[in-house]
Design an enzyme around this catalytic site. Structure first.
Site, mmCIF file in Angstrom:
data_model
loop_
_atom_site.group_PDB
_atom_site.id
_atom_site.type_symbol
_atom_site.label_atom_id
_atom_site.label_comp_id
_atom_site.label_asym_id
_atom_site.label_seq_id
_atom_site.Cartn_x
_atom_site.Cartn_y
_atom_site.Cartn_z
ATOM 1 N N TYR A 1 -10.577 4.245 -11.346
ATOM 2 C CA TYR A 1 -10.429 4.912 -10.037
ATOM 3 C C TYR A 1 -10.389 6.431 -10.147
ATOM 4 O O TYR A 1 -10.038 7.102 -9.179
ATOM 5 C CB TYR A 1 -9.128 4.481 -9.352
ATOM 6 N N CYS B 1 -14.579 2.452 -27.447
ATOM 7 C CA CYS B 1 -15.935 2.973 -27.563
ATOM 8 C C CYS B 1 -16.637 3.045 -26.217
ATOM 9 O O CYS B 1 -17.573 2.285 -25.941
ATOM 10 C CB CYS B 1 -16.717 2.103 -28.535
ATOM 11 N N GLU B 2 -16.148 3.891 -25.372
ATOM 12 C CA GLU B 2 -16.751 4.132 -24.058
ATOM 13 C C GLU B 2 -16.458 5.584 -23.698
ATOM 14 O O GLU B 2 -15.313 6.037 -23.848
ATOM 15 C CB GLU B 2 -16.077 3.275 -22.969
ATOM 16 N N GLY C 1 0.787 -1.227 0.000
ATOM 17 C CA GLY C 1 0.000 0.000 0.000
ATOM 18 C C GLY C 1 0.820 1.279 0.000
ATOM 19 O O GLY C 1 0.241 2.371 0.035
ATOM 20 N N GLY D 1 3.919 -3.165 -3.794
ATOM 21 C CA GLY D 1 3.917 -3.409 -5.236
ATOM 22 C C GLY D 1 4.202 -2.097 -5.943
ATOM 23 O O GLY D 1 5.268 -1.852 -6.491
ATOM 24 N N ARG D 2 3.215 -1.206 -5.857
ATOM 25 C CA ARG D 2 3.273 0.072 -6.566
ATOM 26 C C ARG D 2 4.562 0.857 -6.280
ATOM 27 O O ARG D 2 5.156 1.437 -7.179
ATOM 28 C CB ARG D 2 2.068 0.915 -6.122
#
Ligand code: LLP
Length: 429
Positions: A328, A354-355, A251, A287-288
């Protein structure tokens, strides 16, 4: 070229990405050259930045801490081997990640296995591979684990994941330590789970695990969680007997061009004395923090479009390549690969999917750029490639690892044939 000829790239969080004569470099390689060689969208990683982050965490927490990199952040085999060579083990959350480790030729003996819903085959495979700790998240795992442990050469080591109900101050989708989250065992229920573990002769309770969520910037939630776990343990001597490790999760937040990253030294300064007082060794699962700033996503401008209310910059990277902004509302800095003079303007940077939710940035001030220009989305090394998909039948991007003046392809762009390879086409003859 001397260091004086380099200028920082604001927002990048690492000197590995910097400018020379206005051009963006990754270490000693011009990003433009990589885009020309491998095409875009392209993930570019700096090996030096990964090394620095590993060294920083190890320096802060000392030699006793077990660094277990969260593979989900970026599981590229070459990156995993690099991290292992620099002293990291791994935090796994699926049998697939275990297979990934094995494909990289790396030992499970330095890996912990969390995961909120472990399937029987995953538990069996992880026991057979000799996983270091199982981070048990639910009581229903125990019979499966005990059965698999019966065939193991030695008792299986368990760290119980507790849900301490602590607010990590992060996005709701990546908060994991609140009571309403599905992760871990509530403190109110954990006493019974501890007792159940202790009843299993082939299971050995060695630690407690908490992971509060992702992208935390403050030390306080980690300390609050520790005190809640300590109070839980102190309430019954059986809960503390045999405990050797405290897994504080991952985290560790990065800046994404806004404010400061988590102060890892301050985190270590706050927690290490508390752990030492109990003789618990820290386990860390970042991780990040280890790979996020080390990566960028390079994309080409396809064109511009104005609707009257919004100016759009259409680029060739989309939500399938980097999902974080869409999922997010994450804000990744975006910079031009080659600086161009002229006034900035406010645009939405959008991809071809296409969103309407397909955007890399909204209402972002960017220097002038036009069709064919390259942009770099910063802070894309974590949860970028690993969350990429084939939506809209798009091939996932290529990935390149830079080391000084050398760049190597560590994942080729997918081919269309690969996309259809597992489909069964029941066409009429
Ligand atoms: N340990 C456990 C048990 C985890 O569930 C996670 C992440 C980590 C460690 C590593 O967290 P980190 O140090 O990377 O923050 N896709 C989201 C992040 C999801 C994180 C899931 N679990 C994002 O792009 O922000």
């Amino acid at each position: 070229m001397s260091a004086a000829d380099r200028s920082p790239c604001p927002g990048s969080g690492t000197a590995a990405f910097h400018r020379r004569a206005g051009e963006l470099f990754c270490e000693d390689v011009p990003v433009r050259e990589l885009a020309a060689r491998y095409g875009t969208p392209l993930y570019v990683y700096s090996g030096a930045c990964v090394d620095q982050r590993v060294a920083a965490v190890r320096a802060a927490f000392g030699p006793d801490a077990l660094l277990r990199y969260a593979v989900k952040a970026n599981g590229n085999l070459t990156l995993l081997r690099r991290l292992f060579a620099r002293g990291a083990g791994f935090d796994l959350v699926s049998g697939g990640e275990l297979r990934r480790l094995q494909a990289a030729g790396l030992p499970a003996a330095q890996a912990v296995f969390a995961g909120v819903g472990k399937e029987p085959w995953e538990i069996e495979a992880a026991v057979a591979a000799g996983i270091q700790f199982f981070n048990v998240e639910s009581a229903h795992e125990l019979p499966l684990l005990a059965a698999a442990a019966a065939a193991a050469p030695r008792p299986v080591r368990v760290a119980l994941r507790l849900n301490p109900d602590v607010d990590a101050g992060t996005h709701a989708y990546i908060s994991t330590g609140k009571q309403e989250n599905k992760f871990g065992v509530a403190l109110s229920a954990a006493g019974a789970v501890v007792a159940a573990i202790l009843r299993e002769p082939r299971l050995s309770l060695c630690g407690y695990h908490v992971h509060l969520g992702s992208q935390l910037r403050a030390v306080a939630p980690y300390v609050e969680a520790f005190h809640k776990v300590a109070a839980f343990v102190d309430a019954d001597p059986a809960r503390g007997a045999g405990i050797t490790h405290y897994d504080l999760g991952g985290g560790f937040g990065i800046a994404y061009g806004d404010g400061a990253p988590l102060d890892v030294e301050a985190l270590a300064g706050a927690l290490l004395p508390l752990l030492a007082a109990r003789g618990w060794r820290p386990v860390l699962e970042p991780g990040r923090y280890l790979v996020g700033d080390a990566g960028i996503l390079v994309t080409t401008v396809l064109g511009e479009k104005a609707t009257g209310s919004t100016d759009f910059l259409l680029v060739d990277a989309a939500m399938n390549d980097l999902l974080r902004p869409a999922l997010y509302q994450a804000r990744h800095p975006i910079v031009p690969v080659a600086e161009r003079p002229g006034p900035s303007r406010t645009v939405d940077v959008v991809g071809p999917v296409c969103e309407t939710g397909d955007f890399l940035a909204r209402q972002r001030s960017l220097p002038p750029c036009r069709r064919g220009d390259l942009l770099a989305v910063l802070g894309a090394g974590a949860y970028g490639a690993s969350m990429a998909s084939n939506y809209n039948t798009r091939r996932r991007p290529a990935e390149v690892l830079v080391d000084g003046g050398t760049a190597v392809l560590v994942r080729a762009r997918e081919t269309f044939e690969q996309l259809f390879a597992s489909e069964i086409d029941l066409h009429e003859a």
